[in-house]
Design a protein around this motif. Sequence first.
Motif, PDB file in Angstrom:
ATOM      1  N   TYR A  35     -14.189  51.680  -4.291  1.00  0.00           N
ATOM      2  CA  TYR A  35     -15.398  51.139  -4.911  1.00  0.00           C
ATOM      3  C   TYR A  35     -15.381  49.613  -4.868  1.00  0.00           C
ATOM      4  O   TYR A  35     -16.373  48.970  -4.561  1.00  0.00           O
ATOM      5  CB  TYR A  35     -15.501  51.633  -6.356  1.00  0.00           C
ATOM      6  N   ARG A  36     -14.210  49.029  -5.166  1.00  0.00           N
ATOM      7  CA  ARG A  36     -14.096  47.569  -5.156  1.00  0.00           C
ATOM      8  C   ARG A  36     -14.277  47.029  -3.730  1.00  0.00           C
ATOM      9  O   ARG A  36     -14.904  45.998  -3.521  1.00  0.00           O
ATOM     10  CB  ARG A  36     -12.758  47.119  -5.731  1.00  0.00           C
ATOM     11  N   ALA A  37     -13.730  47.748  -2.731  1.00  0.00           N
ATOM     12  CA  ALA A  37     -13.871  47.300  -1.350  1.00  0.00           C
ATOM     13  C   ALA A  37     -15.325  47.419  -0.884  1.00  0.00           C
ATOM     14  O   ALA A  37     -15.822  46.558  -0.163  1.00  0.00           O
ATOM     15  CB  ALA A  37     -12.965  48.114  -0.439  1.00  0.00           C
ATOM     16  N   LYS A  38     -16.004  48.457  -1.311  1.00  0.00           N
ATOM     17  CA  LYS A  38     -17.373  48.681  -0.849  1.00  0.00           C
ATOM     18  C   LYS A  38     -18.369  47.768  -1.552  1.00  0.00           C
ATOM     19  O   LYS A  38     -19.239  47.180  -0.927  1.00  0.00           O
ATOM     20  CB  LYS A  38     -17.771  50.135  -1.071  1.00  0.00           C
ATOM     21  N   PHE A  39     -18.241  47.627  -2.890  1.00  0.00           N
ATOM     22  CA  PHE A  39     -19.240  46.902  -3.658  1.00  0.00           C
ATOM     23  C   PHE A  39     -18.773  45.529  -4.149  1.00  0.00           C
ATOM     24  O   PHE A  39     -19.556  44.766  -4.682  1.00  0.00           O
ATOM     25  CB  PHE A  39     -19.700  47.744  -4.853  1.00  0.00           C
ATOM     26  N   GLY A  40     -17.490  45.235  -4.020  1.00  0.00           N
ATOM     27  CA  GLY A  40     -16.993  43.921  -4.409  1.00  0.00           C
ATOM     28  C   GLY A  40     -16.860  43.715  -5.905  1.00  0.00           C
ATOM     29  O   GLY A  40     -16.754  42.580  -6.364  1.00  0.00           O
ATOM     30  N   ARG A  41     -16.878  44.755  -6.677  1.00  0.00           N
ATOM     31  CA  ARG A  41     -16.704  44.655  -8.129  1.00  0.00           C
ATOM     32  C   ARG A  41     -16.093  45.960  -8.613  1.00  0.00           C
ATOM     33  O   ARG A  41     -16.098  46.955  -7.895  1.00  0.00           O
ATOM     34  CB  ARG A  41     -18.037  44.398  -8.818  1.00  0.00           C
ATOM     35  N   PRO A  42     -15.560  45.976  -9.850  1.00  0.00           N
ATOM     36  CA  PRO A  42     -14.968  47.224 -10.356  1.00  0.00           C
ATOM     37  C   PRO A  42     -16.035  48.297 -10.576  1.00  0.00           C
ATOM     38  O   PRO A  42     -17.215  47.998 -10.770  1.00  0.00           O
ATOM     39  CB  PRO A  42     -14.328  46.819 -11.684  1.00  0.00           C
ATOM     40  N   SER A  43     -15.591  49.531 -10.581  1.00  0.00           N
ATOM     41  CA  SER A  43     -16.518  50.639 -10.829  1.00  0.00           C
ATOM     42  C   SER A  43     -17.031  50.559 -12.267  1.00  0.00           C
ATOM     43  O   SER A  43     -16.431  49.879 -13.113  1.00  0.00           O
ATOM     44  CB  SER A  43     -15.811  51.972 -10.597  1.00  0.00           C
ATOM     45  N   PRO A  44     -18.131  51.241 -12.578  1.00  0.00           N
ATOM     46  CA  PRO A  44     -18.674  51.180 -13.940  1.00  0.00           C
ATOM     47  C   PRO A  44     -17.681  51.608 -15.015  1.00  0.00           C
ATOM     48  O   PRO A  44     -17.617  50.999 -16.083  1.00  0.00           O
ATOM     49  CB  PRO A  44     -19.873  52.127 -13.892  1.00  0.00           C
ATOM     50  N   THR A  45     -16.873  52.621 -14.731  1.00  0.00           N
ATOM     51  CA  THR A  45     -15.884  53.034 -15.736  1.00  0.00           C
ATOM     52  C   THR A  45     -14.823  51.955 -15.923  1.00  0.00           C
ATOM     53  O   THR A  45     -14.411  51.669 -17.046  1.00  0.00           O
ATOM     54  CB  THR A  45     -15.217  54.361 -15.332  1.00  0.00           C
ATOM     55  N   GLU A  46     -14.400  51.348 -14.832  1.00  0.00           N
ATOM     56  CA  GLU A  46     -13.398  50.286 -14.920  1.00  0.00           C
ATOM     57  C   GLU A  46     -13.987  49.058 -15.621  1.00  0.00           C
ATOM     58  O   GLU A  46     -13.313  48.400 -16.413  1.00  0.00           O
ATOM     59  CB  GLU A  46     -12.898  49.922 -13.520  1.00  0.00           C
ATOM     60  N   GLU A  47     -15.249  48.729 -15.326  1.00  0.00           N
ATOM     61  CA  GLU A  47     -15.901  47.604 -16.006  1.00  0.00           C
ATOM     62  C   GLU A  47     -15.971  47.843 -17.512  1.00  0.00           C
ATOM     63  O   GLU A  47     -15.713  46.945 -18.309  1.00  0.00           O
ATOM     64  CB  GLU A  47     -17.316  47.399 -15.458  1.00  0.00           C
ATOM     65  N   THR A  48     -16.319  49.055 -17.904  1.00  0.00           N
ATOM     66  CA  THR A  48     -16.393  49.386 -19.321  1.00  0.00           C
ATOM     67  C   THR A  48     -15.030  49.258 -19.975  1.00  0.00           C
ATOM     68  O   THR A  48     -14.898  48.715 -21.077  1.00  0.00           O
ATOM     69  CB  THR A  48     -16.929  50.823 -19.497  1.00  0.00           C
ATOM     70  N   ARG A  49     -13.990  49.739 -19.283  1.00  0.00           N
ATOM     71  CA  ARG A  49     -12.640  49.638 -19.834  1.00  0.00           C
ATOM     72  C   ARG A  49     -12.214  48.180 -19.980  1.00  0.00           C
ATOM     73  O   ARG A  49     -11.660  47.767 -21.003  1.00  0.00           O
ATOM     74  CB  ARG A  49     -11.650  50.382 -18.936  1.00  0.00           C
ATOM     75  N   LEU A  50     -12.530  47.349 -18.966  1.00  0.00           N
ATOM     76  CA  LEU A  50     -12.168  45.933 -19.026  1.00  0.00           C
ATOM     77  C   LEU A  50     -12.928  45.203 -20.138  1.00  0.00           C
ATOM     78  O   LEU A  50     -12.370  44.350 -20.833  1.00  0.00           O
ATOM     79  CB  LEU A  50     -12.433  45.258 -17.682  1.00  0.00           C
ATOM     80  N   GLN A  51     -14.214  45.544 -20.312  1.00  0.00           N
ATOM     81  CA  GLN A  51     -14.996  44.912 -21.381  1.00  0.00           C
ATOM     82  C   GLN A  51     -14.468  45.304 -22.751  1.00  0.00           C
ATOM     83  O   GLN A  51     -14.400  44.469 -23.659  1.00  0.00           O
ATOM     84  CB  GLN A  51     -16.467  45.291 -21.252  1.00  0.00           C
ATOM     85  N   ALA A  52     -14.081  46.567 -22.920  1.00  0.00           N
ATOM     86  CA  ALA A  52     -13.523  47.002 -24.203  1.00  0.00           C
ATOM     87  C   ALA A  52     -12.194  46.312 -24.464  1.00  0.00           C
ATOM     88  O   ALA A  52     -11.902  45.897 -25.585  1.00  0.00           O
ATOM     89  CB  ALA A  52     -13.352  48.521 -24.209  1.00  0.00           C
ATOM     90  N   GLU A  53     -11.403  46.154 -23.413  1.00  0.00           N
ATOM     91  CA  GLU A  53     -10.123  45.465 -23.552  1.00  0.00           C
ATOM     92  C   GLU A  53     -10.327  43.999 -23.937  1.00  0.00           C
ATOM     93  O   GLU A  53      -9.624  43.456 -24.784  1.00  0.00           O
ATOM     94  CB  GLU A  53      -9.368  45.573 -22.228  1.00  0.00           C
TER      95      GLU A  53
END
Length: 143
Positions: A35-53
């Motif tokens: 997902y990161r290679a294709k879209f250049g950003r973390p996946s939505p689940t990973e983004e949510t986890r990083l924001q919560a962290e």
Amino acid sequence: MKLSIRSIVITGILAIGANTLLAAQTSNPWFEGWYRAKFGRPSPTEETRLQAEKANAAYRVEAPRPGPVPANPWFEGWYRAKFGRPSPTEEARLQAEQANTAYREATSTQAVAPANTWFEGWYRAKYGRPSPPEEARLKAQTR
């Protein structure tokens, strides 16, 4: 007919089960990398986890220290762009500020005059800085 309906239902249940198992995974390194290679950003689940962290992390708030502000910022920017150094008034202000700081290096009390004052004056008037021999002498004096 009965056999084909039964096989379709069983296939559908297996497909739904497989999808729910894949969706229930909390982290899939291969999928994250893809997902990161294709879209250049973390996946939505990973983004949510990083924001919560990030929301749960405690940061020390530091008040920004105001830096020295030149009297005329436009002129200072223009002068620095043209000559590659601060203007003489700004240099004098910075030197005075540096001399008034609490932590300063002890300067020697012995002042040595340049050997050729005429050349030094001419060089400073033309180029706005000490001549190379004078600059070397000043550097050696401050060490």
